[in-house]
Write an enzyme that holds these catalytic residues in place. Sequence first.
Site, PDB file in Angstrom:
ATOM      1  N   LYS A 192       0.823  -1.208   0.000  1.00 44.70           N
ATOM      2  CA  LYS A 192       0.000   0.000   0.000  1.00 44.70           C
ATOM      3  C   LYS A 192       0.862   1.266   0.000  1.00 44.70           C
ATOM      4  CE  LYS A 192      -3.563  -2.693   0.331  1.00 44.70           C
ATOM      5  NZ  LYS A 192      -4.268  -3.119  -0.887  1.00 44.70           N
ATOM      6  N   ASN A 193       0.230   2.393  -0.293  1.00 43.32           N
ATOM      7  CA  ASN A 193       0.962   3.663  -0.313  1.00 43.32           C
ATOM      8  C   ASN A 193       1.618   3.958   1.030  1.00 43.32           C
ATOM      9  OD1 ASN A 193      -0.703   3.630  -2.651  1.00 43.32           O
ATOM     10  ND2 ASN A 193      -0.492   5.842  -2.834  1.00 43.32           N
TER      11      ASN A 193
END
Length: 384
Positions: A192-193
Amino acid sequence: MEGRVRERIPILDLTPEVEELWDDLMAAITRVLRSGQFILGPEVEAFEREVAEYLGVKHAIGVNSGTDALVIGLRALGIGPGDEVITTPFSFFATAEAISLVGATPVFVDIDPKTFNLNPDLIAAAITPRTKAILPVHLYGRPAEMDPILDLAEAHGLKVLEDCAQAFGATYRGKKVGTLGHAGAFSFFPSKNLGAYGDGGLLVTNDDEVATLGRMLRAHGSKRKYHNETVGYNSRLDALQAAILRVKLPRVDTWNQARRQVALHYNELLADVPGLVLPEVSEGHVFHQYTVRVLGKRRDEVQKKLGEVGIGTMVYYPVPVHKLPVYAHSGFFLPEAERASQEVLSLPIYPAITEEQMLYVVGELRRIQDGDSRQPSRGVWRGT
């Protein structure tokens, strides 16, 4: 080795990030190890304060995964057996799975073909007396169209739980996603970011009662140990993961901006490549994935040929959720989601991707789309 790629260009490479942060990560991990506190405790509490301030929300509750954040969020909002929850068919399975796990029924509404997100114009027709919530997904890092969703929810007395698993740091009309509805669920899966180096998740809300229930549910339904008030879960964010996330949180805006710049550059480089539909770099989009449409029923062929020259890609998602065996009996016909599942292809994107890597990806994709009339690129990616 001439004319061959010696190393793959993966769809995501976390090693530059780890190298950049090595000293800070080791200091954070050492701090936790020496504290002797590994479950909840001061490290998790500090992360919850810091992430709540970053998001601009009153309560942040660290849990074991993004899936648990959805399940606990739904239960904390009062969703359960007999209820219906409107959601998208074009998402990771966990979105619908969480609805089913609390005993409710997912009701799938088709997507907007431009954004891949839930089409708000189709929601009203799906509302019934049993509808209790809407669960939009901010897919690929692009915020869903929240204003019409929130208007519908208010008009019909529905709860809104945002699935922000792919959209940490994304904004909608200047506000962070996850803070627009009644609650928001985030994943810290490593890709994920904002990713941990293991599983992790977060439930956020401005509602005191939802927060109290969320904290109880993550700890076996208890406010005090051995005084259980309801049946809950063992779903607590590890202190080690919280410490790692604290190192990464101050950098996430810089990384998200880098992802947007990569997307803009891809769009420039791919603008004249035939047979592709490129994503819009819209306001607030943080590009967890850079996803194109490959037209002409050639997606699988294109993916295979890119793989042969060392370029990693992914299909998110090859089967829309309403067509998976567990939900196939439901009888939904959702043509936009079904078409998207046959056309989408996500290309390599991460903050540290280099110009050389991007040019190689684009050059090979251009060659394939031009009909393979040219030989594979002789440029060899050597990594960073």
